[in-house]
Design a protein around this motif. Structure first.
Motif, short mmCIF file in Angstrom:
data_model
loop_
_atom_site.label_atom_id
_atom_site.label_comp_id
_atom_site.label_asym_id
_atom_site.label_seq_id
_atom_site.Cartn_x
_atom_site.Cartn_y
_atom_site.Cartn_z
N ASP A 150 -37.31 -78.17 -11.20
CA ASP A 150 -38.61 -78.53 -10.62
C ASP A 150 -38.99 -77.57 -9.49
O ASP A 150 -38.31 -77.52 -8.46
CB ASP A 150 -38.54 -79.97 -10.09
N ASN A 151 -40.06 -76.85 -9.68
CA ASN A 151 -40.61 -75.98 -8.64
C ASN A 151 -41.95 -76.49 -8.14
O ASN A 151 -42.77 -75.72 -7.63
CB ASN A 151 -40.79 -74.55 -9.17
N GLU A 152 -42.20 -77.79 -8.29
CA GLU A 152 -43.51 -78.35 -7.95
C GLU A 152 -43.43 -79.49 -6.93
O GLU A 152 -44.19 -79.52 -5.98
CB GLU A 152 -44.19 -78.88 -9.22
N GLN A 153 -42.53 -80.45 -7.15
CA GLN A 153 -42.54 -81.69 -6.38
C GLN A 153 -41.82 -81.51 -5.04
O GLN A 153 -41.14 -80.52 -4.79
CB GLN A 153 -41.87 -82.81 -7.18
N THR A 154 -41.96 -82.54 -4.21
CA THR A 154 -41.22 -82.61 -2.95
C THR A 154 -40.17 -83.71 -3.05
O THR A 154 -40.21 -84.55 -3.96
CB THR A 154 -42.15 -82.92 -1.77
N GLU A 155 -39.26 -83.72 -2.12
CA GLU A 155 -38.25 -84.78 -2.08
C GLU A 155 -38.90 -86.16 -1.96
O GLU A 155 -38.48 -87.12 -2.60
CB GLU A 155 -37.29 -84.56 -0.91
N ASP A 156 -39.93 -86.24 -1.11
CA ASP A 156 -40.60 -87.53 -0.93
C ASP A 156 -41.27 -88.00 -2.22
O ASP A 156 -41.27 -89.19 -2.53
CB ASP A 156 -41.65 -87.43 0.19
N ASP A 157 -41.88 -87.06 -2.96
CA ASP A 157 -42.49 -87.41 -4.25
C ASP A 157 -41.47 -88.07 -5.16
O ASP A 157 -41.72 -89.12 -5.76
CB ASP A 157 -43.05 -86.16 -4.95
N LEU A 158 -40.32 -87.43 -5.27
CA LEU A 158 -39.29 -87.93 -6.18
C LEU A 158 -38.72 -89.25 -5.72
O LEU A 158 -38.51 -90.16 -6.53
CB LEU A 158 -38.17 -86.89 -6.30
N ARG A 159 -38.46 -89.36 -4.43
CA ARG A 159 -37.91 -90.61 -3.91
C ARG A 159 -38.86 -91.77 -4.20
O ARG A 159 -38.44 -92.83 -4.67
CB ARG A 159 -37.67 -90.50 -2.41
N THR A 160 -40.15 -91.55 -3.97
CA THR A 160 -41.15 -92.60 -4.21
C THR A 160 -41.21 -92.98 -5.68
O THR A 160 -41.26 -94.15 -6.04
CB THR A 160 -42.53 -92.11 -3.73
N ARG A 161 -41.17 -91.98 -6.56
CA ARG A 161 -41.30 -92.25 -7.99
C ARG A 161 -40.08 -92.99 -8.55
O ARG A 161 -40.23 -93.93 -9.33
CB ARG A 161 -41.51 -90.93 -8.74
N VAL A 162 -38.92 -92.54 -8.16
CA VAL A 162 -37.70 -93.18 -8.68
C VAL A 162 -37.62 -94.64 -8.23
O VAL A 162 -37.26 -95.53 -9.00
CB VAL A 162 -36.45 -92.40 -8.24
#
Length: 365
Positions: free
Chosen positions: A53-65
């Motif tokens: 992944d060269n697009e998302q941020t850590e916060d994006d992923l944490r929120t989605r999961v």
């Protein structure tokens, strides 16, 4: 007399969407939810995947999961690398590094998000994607590893993916995600395919609590069902039901209808999530400095930095409790995973940057 050749039946990683060993492109408009859709499908179908992944941020992923209600067992097959330290994949060095990761994690599927950020050449030039295939993709195809490249649509959406038409030369199927009702309804349209295995279009309904996508093929058959346990987990989270409660007490507080075994499993997953996961997504953020071979990470030092890392908070900060070895990307697939506990929120940590700090970067504020 010649024997009649019959092809093997299709083996699906994600029913009707991704088949074993094939190459795919998924294009869509900005913020259409391509990454969100694929993350949900990979987790719920337990696809053994390497997600770059060269697009998302850590916060994006944490929120989605967390919105998906995913626990440790759900994430066991997903190796997720944010901003991986790879040379461009349209070069020989990039191809070698990619295949080293594939050799290490042995995925059935590699996801590139977004493909244009993994090449150094001009995306409008055919030579860029010809080199991309020659140096990287052909090796995965020979190994029987499926590939999914996420991409953006061009200014003229009727013409498909942005950039050179050579992007489509080597793919087995091109999917286009069309937004019908923002945040709620989409169509996954098959623009082209080498075989006739994929439906021409799939209708998608996005649901909340938990976040999930329900897929229905053109013949009206539902091809992707949601997990009822995750629905109950999300409901209990919303009600803030303590994880220490037993089933009888939870049943009194929970007005939703579900079978006892579903409720029991939901209680179990919430407890496991609190004990074994952190509010961050699976995986680690790679250092922006050159990394060693995936088979030898012994020379990674505590001086590494990552996007979003905060500075030293001074002397006297409680130290994190860590095992001798920090968890590998995506978790240990063979043995138990060591857990490092944040000194601030007491949640376990899985990111190298957080382990170095002793607390989650998000806890700094």
């Amino acid at each position: 007399m010649c024997a009649r050749w019959a092809p093997d039946p299709t083996t699906w990683l994600i029913p009707d969407v991704i088949a074993e060993g094939r190459s795919y492109a998924l294009a869509g408009g900005a913020k259409a939810g391509k990454s969100l859709l694929m993350l949900d499908l990979l987790i719920r179908h337990r696809v053994r995947a390497l997600y770059l992944d060269n697009e998302q941020t850590e916060d994006d992923l944490r929120t989605r999961v967390r919105a998906m209600g995913a626990g440790p067992d759900d994430l066991a097959d997903l190796a997720y690398l944010l901003y991986p330290n790879l040379a461009p994949l349209d070069t020989a060095a990039g191809g070698q590094q990619l295949f080293a990761l594939v050799d290490e994690y042995e995925p059935d599927l590699v996801v590139l998000d977004t493909v244009s950020r993994f090449v150094s050449g001009d995306e409008n030039e055919a030579a860029t994607y010809q080199a991309f295939y020659r140096h990287s993709l052909i090796h995965l195809k020979r190994a029987g590893v499926a590939v999914l490249r996420l991409d953006h649509l061009g200014k003229d959406v009727t013409k498909g993916q942005r950039g050179s038409s050579a992007k489509n030369d080597d793919v087995d199927c091109v999917w286009v995600l069309v937004e019908k009702k923002p945040g709620e309804a989409y169509t996954l349209r098959c623009e082209r395919q080498r075989s006739g295995d994929h439906p021409h279009h799939i209708e998608i309904a996005r649901h909340r609590h938990p976040l999930r996508h329900e897929l229905t093929a053109e013949d009206g058959l539902q091809i992707d069902t949601y997990d009822p346990v995750l629905v109950v987990v999300a409901d209990l989270d919303q009600l803030e039901v303590p994880t220490s409660w037993g089933r009888d007490k939870v049943r009194q507080a929970y007005a939703g209808k579900c079978r006892n075994e579903v409720l029991t499993e939901a209680i179990k997953r919430r407890r496991e999530r609190g004990e074994n996961t952190c509010p961050r997504p699976p995986g680690q953020v790679e250092s922006p400095t050159p990394v060693p071979s995936p088979r030898d990470r012994s020379d990674i030092t505590t001086g590494q930095t990552c996007p979003g890392q905060v500075g030293d908070r001074g002397i006297g900060v409680p130290q994190a409790t860590c095992p001798p070895t920090s968890p590998p990307i995506g978790g240990d697939r063979s043995a138990g995973t060591g857990i490092c506990t944040c000194s601030e929120c007491q949640f376990p940590m899985t990111f190298e940057s957080d382990i170095t700090l002793g607390y989650h970067a998000g806890c700094a504020s």
